[in-house]
Design an enzyme around this catalytic site. Structure first.
Site, PDB file in Angstrom:
ATOM      1  N   GLY A   1      -8.019   1.784  -8.422  1.00 24.23           N
ATOM      2  CA  GLY A   1      -7.708   0.756  -7.767  1.00 24.23           C
ATOM      3  C   GLY A   1      -6.702  -0.125  -8.573  1.00 24.23           C
ATOM      4  O   GLY A   1      -6.524   0.107  -9.865  1.00 24.23           O
TER       5      GLY A   1
ATOM      6  N   TYR B   1       0.819  -1.070   0.087  1.00 29.98           N
ATOM      7  CA  TYR B   1       0.014   0.015  -0.138  1.00 29.98           C
ATOM      8  C   TYR B   1       0.896   1.283   0.218  1.00 29.98           C
ATOM      9  O   TYR B   1       2.185   1.244   0.109  1.00 29.98           O
ATOM     10  CB  TYR B   1      -0.813  -0.077   1.191  1.00 29.98           C
ATOM     11  CG  TYR B   1      -2.053   1.004   1.191  1.00 29.98           C
ATOM     12  CD1 TYR B   1      -2.829   0.800   0.107  1.00 29.98           C
ATOM     13  CD2 TYR B   1      -2.476   2.039   2.195  1.00 29.98           C
ATOM     14  CE1 TYR B   1      -4.106   1.997  -0.009  1.00 29.98           C
ATOM     15  CE2 TYR B   1      -3.130   2.811   2.196  1.00 29.98           C
ATOM     16  CZ  TYR B   1      -4.150   2.683   1.097  1.00 29.98           C
ATOM     17  OH  TYR B   1      -5.255   3.490   1.093  1.00 29.98           O
TER      18      TYR B   1
END
Ligand SMILES: NC(=O)c1ccc[n+]([C@@H]2O[C@H](COP(=O)([O-])OP(=O)(O)OC[C@H]3O[C@@H](n4cnc5c(N)ncnc54)[C@H](OP(=O)(O)O)[C@@H]3O)[C@@H](O)[C@H]2O)c1
Length: 344
Positions: free
Chosen positions: A250, A63
């Site tokens: 995404g 992330y």
């Protein structure tokens, strides 16, 4: 609602981001000592916590933010106020709150500064409230602040059955926009849906573009919302009108986003990335940012914003919950419940 302190509040800790290890070997459940509150602090009891793709990515070290190990995961949830510290006059035990911008929510209790909490209706649906901060806000900002759109305009999105996708559909309906929804499997299309659906199993981009034209009647589609990446980005870009904008938000495929040079060079289709955290952190968005949550809370309270839930697990069952959340073909979100959950 009564609010009581549980005997031994638990936290989940990530101890390893090593790929290939089962979740049970990357996590531990630990109990924590309860510390006294400082001024302006609030002790909250977690009711329900969402499991986001961002949580899973972070737990694999993939992330945008990589906390030092061990760390407590969890970015989204809803809580009940257990105790307030000195100087907190506008919240009391039993009030319900959303922690905003705080990580570490997969726990029975958290102590946060008052400014990190937003009060929500104590009668609202706990599970819907637990899912309100990340995905609905992403959908709101993608539709309202990436391209100037007018009522009746078309938007195209992939992963349309994801929680963000569900919010895009509902918020678009509220704004009077039309959405072309792309999913990767036919049984993800709701039965008897009056919305516009297209199944792209990943084989033939030209056929998808042709079907998209047929569905929209050749109307201009100027915004594409891409949660998938890889070749799905190129397919979405090809569905856009000249000068359209593809927003990649995404990385569900884990593949680098592709786009045909023809679309980029000759048709002037733009591609940009979007991260909600960066959008909120940008001072240019301060005023627009203040509108986001009040608008979403209104829509949610009216029942116009609802996300599907597949299952709720107790905090202690976190490894099973994670395995479930990572499964394809879910019918909705997998959530965790904290020790305060039975209170509602
Ligand atoms: N940039 C930001 O600020 C931001 C904020 C929030 C969310 N996101 C991103 O938005 C995406 C969706 O999040 P979510 O919480 O809404 O997801 P979700 O509810 O967990 O749903 C995931 C969906 O993605 C579909 N999917 C998974 N892999 C796919 C693939 N390779 N191709 C096509 N579809 C695929 C699944 O379809 P099946 O049902 O067929 O399995 C499912 O509908 C994630 O990538 C998340 O990280 C980004």
């Amino acid at each position: 609602m009564t609010a009581t302190l549980s005997d031994s509040p638990r936290v989940i800790e990530v101890t390893s981001t090593q790929p290939g290890l089962p979740w049970s070997e990357r996590l531990r459940v630990r109990t924590e000592d309860r510390l006294p509150l400082a001024a302006k602090q609030v002790r909250i009891g977690m009711l329900a916590m969402n499991m986001l793709p961002a949580d899973l990515l972070q737990m694999q070290g993939l992330y945008g933010v990589k906390p030092e190990l061990p760390y407590v995961p969890g970015h989204e949830g809803v809580a009940v106020v257990l105790e307030v510290g000195q100087g907190v006059d506008d919240l009391k035990a039993g009030d319900r709150v959303l922690p905003m911008g705080a990580g570490g929510l997969w726990a029975d209790e958290r102590v946060l500064h008052r400014r990190a909490l937003v009060q929500v209706a104590a009668q609202g649906d706990v599970l819907q409230q637990a899912m309100l901060t990340a995905n609905p806000a992403t959908a709101w900002v993608l539709l309202q602040h990436q391209r100037v759109l007018q009522q009746g305009d078309w938007v195209v999105q992939n992963a349309a059955n994801s929680a963000v996708g569900q919010c895009v559909r509902q918020i678009a309906a509220h704004l009077g926009l039309k959405v072309l929804n792309i999913v990767r499997r036919a049984d993800a299309v709701p039965r008897d849906s009056a919305e516009h659906w297209l199944v792209d199993e990943g084989g033939d981009a030209a056929a998808v573009v042709a079907q998209a034209r047929q569905i929209t009647g050749g109307a201009t589609v100027s915004l594409g919302l891409d949660a998938v990446g890889g070749s799905a980005s190129a397919t979405l870009a090809a569905c856009l009108a000249e000068g359209g904008r593809l927003v990649v938000y995404g990385l569900l495929s884990g593949q680098p986003s592709q786009m045909a040079a023809h679309d980029l060079v000759f048709r002037g289709v733009e591609m940009s990335g979007f991260w909600l955290a960066r959008w909120f952190a940008d001072p240019a968005n301060r005023e627009a940012g203040k509108q986001v949550y009040p608008a979403l809370m209104n829509l949610s309270a009216q029942g116009s914003l609802e996300m599907a839930v597949e299952q709720v697990y107790d905090l202690a069952e976190v490894a099973a919950a994670l395995a479930h959340a990572a499964r394809d073909g879910r019918q909705g979100k997998v959530l965790l419940r904290g020790a305060s959950y039975p209170l509602v």
